[in-house]
Design a protein around this motif. Structure first.
Motif, PDB file in Angstrom:
ATOM      1  N   ALA A 101       0.833  -1.277   0.067  1.00  0.00           N
ATOM      2  CA  ALA A 101      -0.312   0.085  -0.213  1.00  0.00           C
ATOM      3  C   ALA A 101       0.665   1.053  -0.378  1.00  0.00           C
ATOM      4  CB  ALA A 101      -0.699   0.102   0.772  1.00  0.00           C
ATOM      5  N   MET A 102       2.187   1.612   1.204  1.00  0.00           N
ATOM      6  CA  MET A 102       2.875   2.127   1.135  1.00  0.00           C
ATOM      7  C   MET A 102       3.755   2.331  -0.387  1.00  0.00           C
ATOM      8  SD  MET A 102       3.965   2.835   4.615  1.00  0.00           S
ATOM      9  CE  MET A 102       5.570   0.839   4.805  1.00  0.00           C
ATOM     10  N   VAL A 103       4.043   1.811  -0.927  1.00  0.00           N
ATOM     11  CA  VAL A 103       5.111   1.794  -2.174  1.00  0.00           C
ATOM     12  C   VAL A 103       3.539   2.750  -3.725  1.00  0.00           C
ATOM     13  CG1 VAL A 103       5.484   0.934  -3.888  1.00  0.00           C
ATOM     14  CG2 VAL A 103       6.949   0.100  -2.341  1.00  0.00           C
ATOM     15  N   ALA A 104       2.881   1.596  -3.779  1.00  0.00           N
ATOM     16  CA  ALA A 104       1.312   2.120  -4.522  1.00  0.00           C
ATOM     17  C   ALA A 104       1.230   3.270  -4.221  1.00  0.00           C
ATOM     18  CB  ALA A 104       0.736   0.288  -4.595  1.00  0.00           C
ATOM     19  N   HIS A 105       0.902   3.403  -3.240  1.00  0.00           N
ATOM     20  CA  HIS A 105       0.527   5.069  -2.943  1.00  0.00           C
ATOM     21  C   HIS A 105       1.458   6.231  -3.508  1.00  0.00           C
ATOM     22  CE1 HIS A 105      -1.916   8.582  -1.170  1.00  0.00           C
ATOM     23  NE2 HIS A 105      -0.371   8.642  -0.492  1.00  0.00           N
ATOM     24  N   GLU A 106       3.019   5.857  -3.004  1.00  0.00           N
ATOM     25  CA  GLU A 106       4.074   6.995  -3.706  1.00  0.00           C
ATOM     26  C   GLU A 106       4.183   6.482  -5.185  1.00  0.00           C
ATOM     27  OE1 GLU A 106       5.304   9.165  -1.729  1.00  0.00           O
ATOM     28  OE2 GLU A 106       4.142   8.054   0.027  1.00  0.00           O
ATOM     29  N   LEU A 107       3.975   5.552  -6.108  1.00  0.00           N
ATOM     30  CA  LEU A 107       4.280   5.588  -7.021  1.00  0.00           C
ATOM     31  C   LEU A 107       3.449   5.858  -8.472  1.00  0.00           C
ATOM     32  CD1 LEU A 107       6.574   2.286  -7.203  1.00  0.00           C
ATOM     33  CD2 LEU A 107       7.506   4.197  -7.281  1.00  0.00           C
ATOM     34  N   ILE A 108       2.314   5.591  -7.677  1.00  0.00           N
ATOM     35  CA  ILE A 108       0.336   6.038  -8.570  1.00  0.00           C
ATOM     36  C   ILE A 108      -0.048   6.764  -7.944  1.00  0.00           C
ATOM     37  CG2 ILE A 108      -1.345   5.198  -9.045  1.00  0.00           C
ATOM     38  CD1 ILE A 108      -0.677   2.441  -8.525  1.00  0.00           C
ATOM     39  N   SER A 109       0.438   7.782  -8.912  1.00  0.00           N
ATOM     40  CA  SER A 109      -0.366   9.600  -8.120  1.00  0.00           C
ATOM     41  C   SER A 109      -1.821   9.805  -8.168  1.00  0.00           C
ATOM     42  CB  SER A 109       0.046  10.615  -9.378  1.00  0.00           C
ATOM     43  OG  SER A 109      -0.020  11.239  -9.399  1.00  0.00           O
ATOM     44  N   GLY A 110      -2.214  10.309  -7.097  1.00  0.00           N
ATOM     45  CA  GLY A 110      -3.263  10.769  -7.316  1.00  0.00           C
ATOM     46  C   GLY A 110      -3.933   9.390  -6.039  1.00  0.00           C
ATOM     47  N   LEU A 111      -3.420   7.873  -6.156  1.00  0.00           N
ATOM     48  CA  LEU A 111      -3.945   6.809  -5.630  1.00  0.00           C
ATOM     49  C   LEU A 111      -4.546   6.831  -4.236  1.00  0.00           C
ATOM     50  CD1 LEU A 111      -4.277   3.046  -6.225  1.00  0.00           C
ATOM     51  CD2 LEU A 111      -2.443   3.046  -5.153  1.00  0.00           C
ATOM     52  N   PRO A 112      -6.179   6.621  -3.697  1.00  0.00           N
ATOM     53  CA  PRO A 112      -6.045   6.931  -2.307  1.00  0.00           C
ATOM     54  C   PRO A 112      -5.265   5.653  -1.591  1.00  0.00           C
ATOM     55  CG  PRO A 112      -8.496   6.711  -3.506  1.00  0.00           C
ATOM     56  CD  PRO A 112      -7.149   6.130  -4.814  1.00  0.00           C
ATOM     57  N   TRP A 113      -5.154   6.291  -0.217  1.00  0.00           N
ATOM     58  CA  TRP A 113      -5.005   4.957   0.696  1.00  0.00           C
ATOM     59  C   TRP A 113      -6.056   3.761   0.388  1.00  0.00           C
ATOM     60  CZ3 TRP A 113      -0.083   4.801   2.688  1.00  0.00           C
ATOM     61  CH2 TRP A 113       0.570   5.462   2.075  1.00  0.00           C
ATOM     62  N   ALA A 114      -6.729   4.335   0.373  1.00  0.00           N
ATOM     63  CA  ALA A 114      -7.865   2.513   0.947  1.00  0.00           C
ATOM     64  C   ALA A 114      -7.798   1.869  -0.295  1.00  0.00           C
ATOM     65  CB  ALA A 114      -9.535   3.240   0.647  1.00  0.00           C
ATOM     66  N   ALA A 115      -7.300   2.227  -1.585  1.00  0.00           N
ATOM     67  CA  ALA A 115      -6.996   1.753  -3.071  1.00  0.00           C
ATOM     68  C   ALA A 115      -6.229   1.060  -2.548  1.00  0.00           C
ATOM     69  CB  ALA A 115      -7.615   2.451  -4.031  1.00  0.00           C
ATOM     70  N   ALA A 116      -5.587   1.779  -1.911  1.00  0.00           N
ATOM     71  CA  ALA A 116      -3.245   0.753  -1.729  1.00  0.00           C
ATOM     72  C   ALA A 116      -3.173  -0.066  -1.233  1.00  0.00           C
ATOM     73  CB  ALA A 116      -3.050   2.601  -1.463  1.00  0.00           C
ATOM     74  N   PHE A 117      -4.319  -0.110   0.626  1.00  0.00           N
ATOM     75  CA  PHE A 117      -4.373  -1.412   0.586  1.00  0.00           C
ATOM     76  C   PHE A 117      -5.230  -2.158   0.333  1.00  0.00           C
ATOM     77  CE2 PHE A 117      -3.216   1.888   5.124  1.00  0.00           C
ATOM     78  CZ  PHE A 117      -2.730   1.361   5.039  1.00  0.00           C
ATOM     79  N   ALA A 118      -6.211  -2.080  -0.682  1.00  0.00           N
ATOM     80  CA  ALA A 118      -7.384  -2.628  -1.170  1.00  0.00           C
ATOM     81  C   ALA A 118      -6.061  -4.022  -2.570  1.00  0.00           C
ATOM     82  CB  ALA A 118      -8.520  -2.486  -2.179  1.00  0.00           C
ATOM     83  N   LEU A 119      -5.026  -3.047  -2.911  1.00  0.00           N
ATOM     84  CA  LEU A 119      -4.002  -3.783  -3.734  1.00  0.00           C
ATOM     85  C   LEU A 119      -3.304  -4.749  -2.858  1.00  0.00           C
ATOM     86  CD1 LEU A 119      -2.611  -3.626  -6.185  1.00  0.00           C
ATOM     87  CD2 LEU A 119      -1.738  -1.405  -5.817  1.00  0.00           C
ATOM     88  N   GLY A 120      -2.899  -3.890  -1.779  1.00  0.00           N
ATOM     89  CA  GLY A 120      -1.651  -4.725  -0.750  1.00  0.00           C
ATOM     90  C   GLY A 120      -2.377  -6.019  -0.163  1.00  0.00           C
ATOM     91  N   ALA A 121      -3.869  -5.702   0.188  1.00  0.00           N
ATOM     92  CA  ALA A 121      -4.599  -7.362   0.451  1.00  0.00           C
ATOM     93  C   ALA A 121      -4.851  -8.461  -0.706  1.00  0.00           C
ATOM     94  CB  ALA A 121      -5.971  -7.308   0.708  1.00  0.00           C
ATOM     95  N   ILE A 122      -5.012  -7.767  -2.020  1.00  0.00           N
ATOM     96  CA  ILE A 122      -4.743  -8.296  -3.245  1.00  0.00           C
ATOM     97  C   ILE A 122      -3.495  -9.134  -3.403  1.00  0.00           C
ATOM     98  CG2 ILE A 122      -5.395  -8.986  -5.992  1.00  0.00           C
ATOM     99  CD1 ILE A 122      -6.717  -6.029  -5.129  1.00  0.00           C
ATOM    100  N   VAL A 123      -2.506  -9.013  -3.665  1.00  0.00           N
ATOM    101  CA  VAL A 123      -1.157  -9.474  -3.445  1.00  0.00           C
ATOM    102  C   VAL A 123      -0.657  -9.871  -2.343  1.00  0.00           C
ATOM    103  CG1 VAL A 123      -0.630  -8.057  -5.580  1.00  0.00           C
ATOM    104  CG2 VAL A 123       0.525  -7.269  -3.354  1.00  0.00           C
ATOM    105  N   SER A 124      -1.402  -9.902  -0.894  1.00  0.00           N
ATOM    106  CA  SER A 124      -0.121 -10.193  -0.268  1.00  0.00           C
ATOM    107  C   SER A 124      -0.411 -11.390   0.920  1.00  0.00           C
ATOM    108  CB  SER A 124      -0.959  -9.938   0.989  1.00  0.00           C
ATOM    109  OG  SER A 124      -2.067 -10.220   1.694  1.00  0.00           O
ATOM    110  N   PRO A 125      -0.872 -12.390  -0.049  1.00  0.00           N
ATOM    111  CA  PRO A 125      -1.234 -13.931   0.185  1.00  0.00           C
ATOM    112  C   PRO A 125      -0.419 -14.722  -0.679  1.00  0.00           C
ATOM    113  CG  PRO A 125      -3.089 -13.627  -0.625  1.00  0.00           C
ATOM    114  CD  PRO A 125      -2.993 -12.257  -0.428  1.00  0.00           C
ATOM    115  N   THR A 126       0.431 -15.526   0.057  1.00  0.00           N
ATOM    116  CA  THR A 126       1.420 -16.283  -0.723  1.00  0.00           C
ATOM    117  C   THR A 126       1.049 -17.181  -1.272  1.00  0.00           C
ATOM    118  OG1 THR A 126       2.594 -17.161   1.282  1.00  0.00           O
ATOM    119  CG2 THR A 126       3.527 -15.591   0.331  1.00  0.00           C
ATOM    120  N   ASP A 127       1.527 -18.004  -2.499  1.00  0.00           N
ATOM    121  CA  ASP A 127       0.801 -19.534  -2.820  1.00  0.00           C
ATOM    122  C   ASP A 127       1.568 -20.439  -2.531  1.00  0.00           C
ATOM    123  OD1 ASP A 127       0.030 -21.350  -4.404  1.00  0.00           O
ATOM    124  OD2 ASP A 127       0.286 -20.609  -6.325  1.00  0.00           O
ATOM    125  N   PRO A 128       1.512 -21.305  -1.717  1.00  0.00           N
ATOM    126  CA  PRO A 128       2.494 -22.338  -0.946  1.00  0.00           C
ATOM    127  C   PRO A 128       2.946 -23.733  -1.963  1.00  0.00           C
ATOM    128  CG  PRO A 128       0.444 -22.015  -0.004  1.00  0.00           C
ATOM    129  CD  PRO A 128       0.459 -21.013  -1.054  1.00  0.00           C
TER     130      PRO A 128
END
Length: 183
Positions: free
Chosen positions: A35-62
């Motif tokens: 979320a922090m990286v996405a918020h900094e790299l994508i101009s205008g990305l709201p924090w809530a959307a950045a956290f939603a993106l982070g939650a989407i990509v966070s679980p590992t595939d074991p």
């Protein structure tokens, strides 16, 4: 459900701390980092959307990690932690995603409310899984027809997942709990 059904409960209990730290803690840390990286790299990305993106990509595939660990002959405890983590990490990420989307739609975020929502989703999913697991165990105890038992076994994961999700709890934890209980 199937992975939980065949999981070794004794080993999961022995490694519960490591499994919890990786399946919940690491998922939440990864969600925040993305979320922090996405918020900094994508101009205008709201924090809530950045956290939603982070939650989407966070679980590992074991799957790949498990295959490698088995191939190189790593300790059994490492395999147990990876398999145990895979049972819970999707649930953690889905709950984090649900909280992030609610914050995006609602326009506000409270850490206390998010923590309460997370704990309610976890406890509710586990409770539904236990109820379904006990009910299915009772039904299966009374059966003596293999095709019917197989059919019930196939649908048990769904029988735990769907009501938990419908009630606003973690369906993944419902299915995992039912699998562990019946296994």
């Amino acid at each position: 459900y199937v992975a939980a059904f065949f999981a070794n409960l004794r080993e999961l209990r022995a490694d519960a701390r490591a499994i919890t730290l990786t399946s919940i803690g690491l998922v939440l840390v990864t969600t925040c980092a993305v979320a922090m990286v996405a918020h900094e790299l994508i101009s205008g990305l709201p924090w809530a959307a950045a956290f939603a993106l982070g939650a989407i990509v966070s679980p590992t595939d074991p799957v790949a990690a498990t295959a490698i660990v088995r191939r190189v002959g790593a300790p059994r405890r490492l395999l147990t932690v990876i398999e145990g983590e895979s049972l819970v990490n999707d649930s953690s990420a889905l709950i984090a995603y649900r909280v992030a989307v609610a914050a995006a739609v609602g326009g506000s975020f409270s850490l206390l409310d998010a923590t309460v929502d997370f704990l309610v989703a976890v406890a509710g999913g586990i409770a539904v899984g236990l109820i379904v697991g006990k009910a299915v165990a009772e039904v299966r105890r009374r059966l003596d027809d293999v095709p019917v038992e197989i059919t019930i076994s196939i649908f048990t994961g769904y029988a735990a997942y769907l009501p938990a999700e419908q009630l606003g709890f973690s369906g993944v934890l419902g299915a995992v709990t039912a699998g562990i209980y019946l296994g």
